[in-house]
Write a protein that holds these residues in place. Structure first.
Motif, PDB file in Angstrom:
ATOM      1  N   GLN A  17      13.783 -11.649 -13.620  1.00 57.48           N
ATOM      2  CA  GLN A  17      15.022 -11.962 -14.326  1.00 57.48           C
ATOM      3  C   GLN A  17      15.734 -13.155 -13.693  1.00 57.48           C
ATOM      4  N   ILE A  18      15.706 -13.239 -12.382  1.00 62.28           N
ATOM      5  CA  ILE A  18      16.306 -14.394 -11.697  1.00 62.28           C
ATOM      6  C   ILE A  18      15.566 -15.667 -12.084  1.00 62.28           C
ATOM      7  N   ILE A  19      14.249 -15.592 -12.108  1.00 59.27           N
ATOM      8  CA  ILE A  19      13.432 -16.743 -12.491  1.00 59.27           C
ATOM      9  C   ILE A  19      13.754 -17.174 -13.918  1.00 59.27           C
ATOM     10  N   PHE A  20      13.773 -16.214 -14.828  1.00 60.18           N
ATOM     11  CA  PHE A  20      14.009 -16.528 -16.238  1.00 60.18           C
ATOM     12  C   PHE A  20      15.401 -17.117 -16.448  1.00 60.18           C
ATOM     13  N   GLN A  21      16.415 -16.491 -15.863  1.00 64.52           N
ATOM     14  CA  GLN A  21      17.786 -16.977 -16.016  1.00 64.52           C
ATOM     15  C   GLN A  21      17.941 -18.376 -15.425  1.00 64.52           C
ATOM     16  N   SER A  22      17.348 -18.603 -14.278  1.00 64.67           N
ATOM     17  CA  SER A  22      17.444 -19.912 -13.634  1.00 64.67           C
ATOM     18  C   SER A  22      16.758 -20.983 -14.473  1.00 64.67           C
ATOM     19  N   ALA A  23      15.567 -20.673 -14.988  1.00 64.28           N
ATOM     20  CA  ALA A  23      14.864 -21.627 -15.852  1.00 64.28           C
ATOM     21  C   ALA A  23      15.638 -21.855 -17.136  1.00 64.28           C
ATOM     22  N   LYS A  50      17.036 -24.959 -14.245  1.00 67.12           N
ATOM     23  CA  LYS A  50      16.654 -25.102 -12.838  1.00 67.12           C
ATOM     24  C   LYS A  50      15.140 -25.182 -12.697  1.00 67.12           C
ATOM     25  N   THR A  51      14.695 -25.736 -11.586  1.00 62.02           N
ATOM     26  CA  THR A  51      13.286 -25.717 -11.227  1.00 62.02           C
ATOM     27  C   THR A  51      13.086 -24.540 -10.296  1.00 62.02           C
ATOM     28  N   VAL A  52      12.132 -23.675 -10.637  1.00 61.83           N
ATOM     29  CA  VAL A  52      11.949 -22.433  -9.897  1.00 61.83           C
ATOM     30  C   VAL A  52      10.515 -22.340  -9.386  1.00 61.83           C
ATOM     31  N   VAL A  53      10.375 -21.986  -8.115  1.00 64.04           N
ATOM     32  CA  VAL A  53       9.078 -21.650  -7.543  1.00 64.04           C
ATOM     33  C   VAL A  53       9.139 -20.178  -7.183  1.00 64.04           C
ATOM     34  N   ALA A  54       8.184 -19.409  -7.683  1.00 69.06           N
ATOM     35  CA  ALA A  54       8.168 -17.971  -7.446  1.00 69.06           C
ATOM     36  C   ALA A  54       6.907 -17.581  -6.681  1.00 69.06           C
ATOM     37  N   TYR A  55       7.089 -16.721  -5.713  1.00 65.38           N
ATOM     38  CA  TYR A  55       5.970 -16.202  -4.924  1.00 65.38           C
ATOM     39  C   TYR A  55       5.916 -14.690  -5.054  1.00 65.38           C
ATOM     40  N   ASP A  56       4.705 -14.164  -5.023  1.00 67.52           N
ATOM     41  CA  ASP A  56       4.518 -12.727  -4.931  1.00 67.52           C
ATOM     42  C   ASP A  56       3.236 -12.478  -4.155  1.00 67.52           C
ATOM     43  N   ILE A  57       2.943 -11.208  -3.878  1.00 64.43           N
ATOM     44  CA  ILE A  57       1.830 -10.899  -2.988  1.00 64.43           C
ATOM     45  C   ILE A  57       0.449 -11.031  -3.629  1.00 64.43           C
ATOM     46  N   ALA A 109      12.545 -22.656 -21.601  1.00 66.84           N
ATOM     47  CA  ALA A 109      12.775 -22.135 -20.252  1.00 66.84           C
ATOM     48  C   ALA A 109      11.469 -21.756 -19.577  1.00 66.84           C
ATOM     49  N   VAL A 110      10.521 -21.247 -20.322  1.00 68.14           N
ATOM     50  CA  VAL A 110       9.240 -20.856 -19.732  1.00 68.14           C
ATOM     51  C   VAL A 110       8.095 -21.746 -20.180  1.00 68.14           C
ATOM     52  N   GLY A 111       8.362 -22.622 -21.124  1.00 65.84           N
ATOM     53  CA  GLY A 111       7.316 -23.499 -21.642  1.00 65.84           C
ATOM     54  C   GLY A 111       6.804 -24.502 -20.644  1.00 65.84           C
ATOM     55  N   GLY A 112       7.611 -24.814 -19.634  1.00 65.64           N
ATOM     56  CA  GLY A 112       7.173 -25.763 -18.615  1.00 65.64           C
ATOM     57  C   GLY A 112       6.449 -25.097 -17.478  1.00 65.64           C
ATOM     58  N   SER A 113       6.109 -23.827 -17.639  1.00 65.59           N
ATOM     59  CA  SER A 113       5.461 -23.092 -16.556  1.00 65.59           C
ATOM     60  C   SER A 113       4.048 -23.600 -16.335  1.00 65.59           C
ATOM     61  N   ALA A 114       3.734 -23.819 -15.091  1.00 66.65           N
ATOM     62  CA  ALA A 114       2.380 -24.258 -14.732  1.00 66.65           C
ATOM     63  C   ALA A 114       2.133 -23.929 -13.274  1.00 66.65           C
ATOM     64  N   ARG A 115       0.934 -23.530 -12.981  1.00 63.64           N
ATOM     65  CA  ARG A 115       0.587 -23.310 -11.580  1.00 63.64           C
ATOM     66  C   ARG A 115       0.264 -24.662 -10.959  1.00 63.64           C
TER      67      ARG A 115
END
Length: 86
Positions: free
Chosen positions: A15-21, A25-32, A66-72
């Protein structure tokens, strides 16, 4: 603040990622694991109708942007990067 890093992409992190995007905002998200990161689009699809219902300025186009610019990024194996042009 234009750039954010979010550690953890569960319920709160996604939710933080989505709201920020959504706010441009530019968001980098990490998980395990990549499996957890792969669930982000599904979580965002769940959030889109809620934004349309609750936010007067929300449009399908703005939500997709907001999520269309998502890319690894090719150099970093685990993070999910979200960039918007807003």
């Amino acid at each position: 603040m234009q750039n954010l890093t979010v550690l953890g992409t569960g319920v709160l992190g996604s939710q933080i990622i989505f709201q920020s995007a959504y706010e441009g905002k530019t968001v980098v998200a990490y998980d395990i694991s990549d499996e957890i990161l792969a669930k982000l689009p599904e979580r965002w699809e769940y959030l889109k109708p809620l934004y349309l219902r609750d936010l007067p300025d929300a449009t399908p186009e703005k939500l997709d942007a907001a999520v269309g610019g998502s890319a690894r990024p090719p150099i970093l194996p685990t993070p999910w990067v979200t960039r918007t042009s807003s």
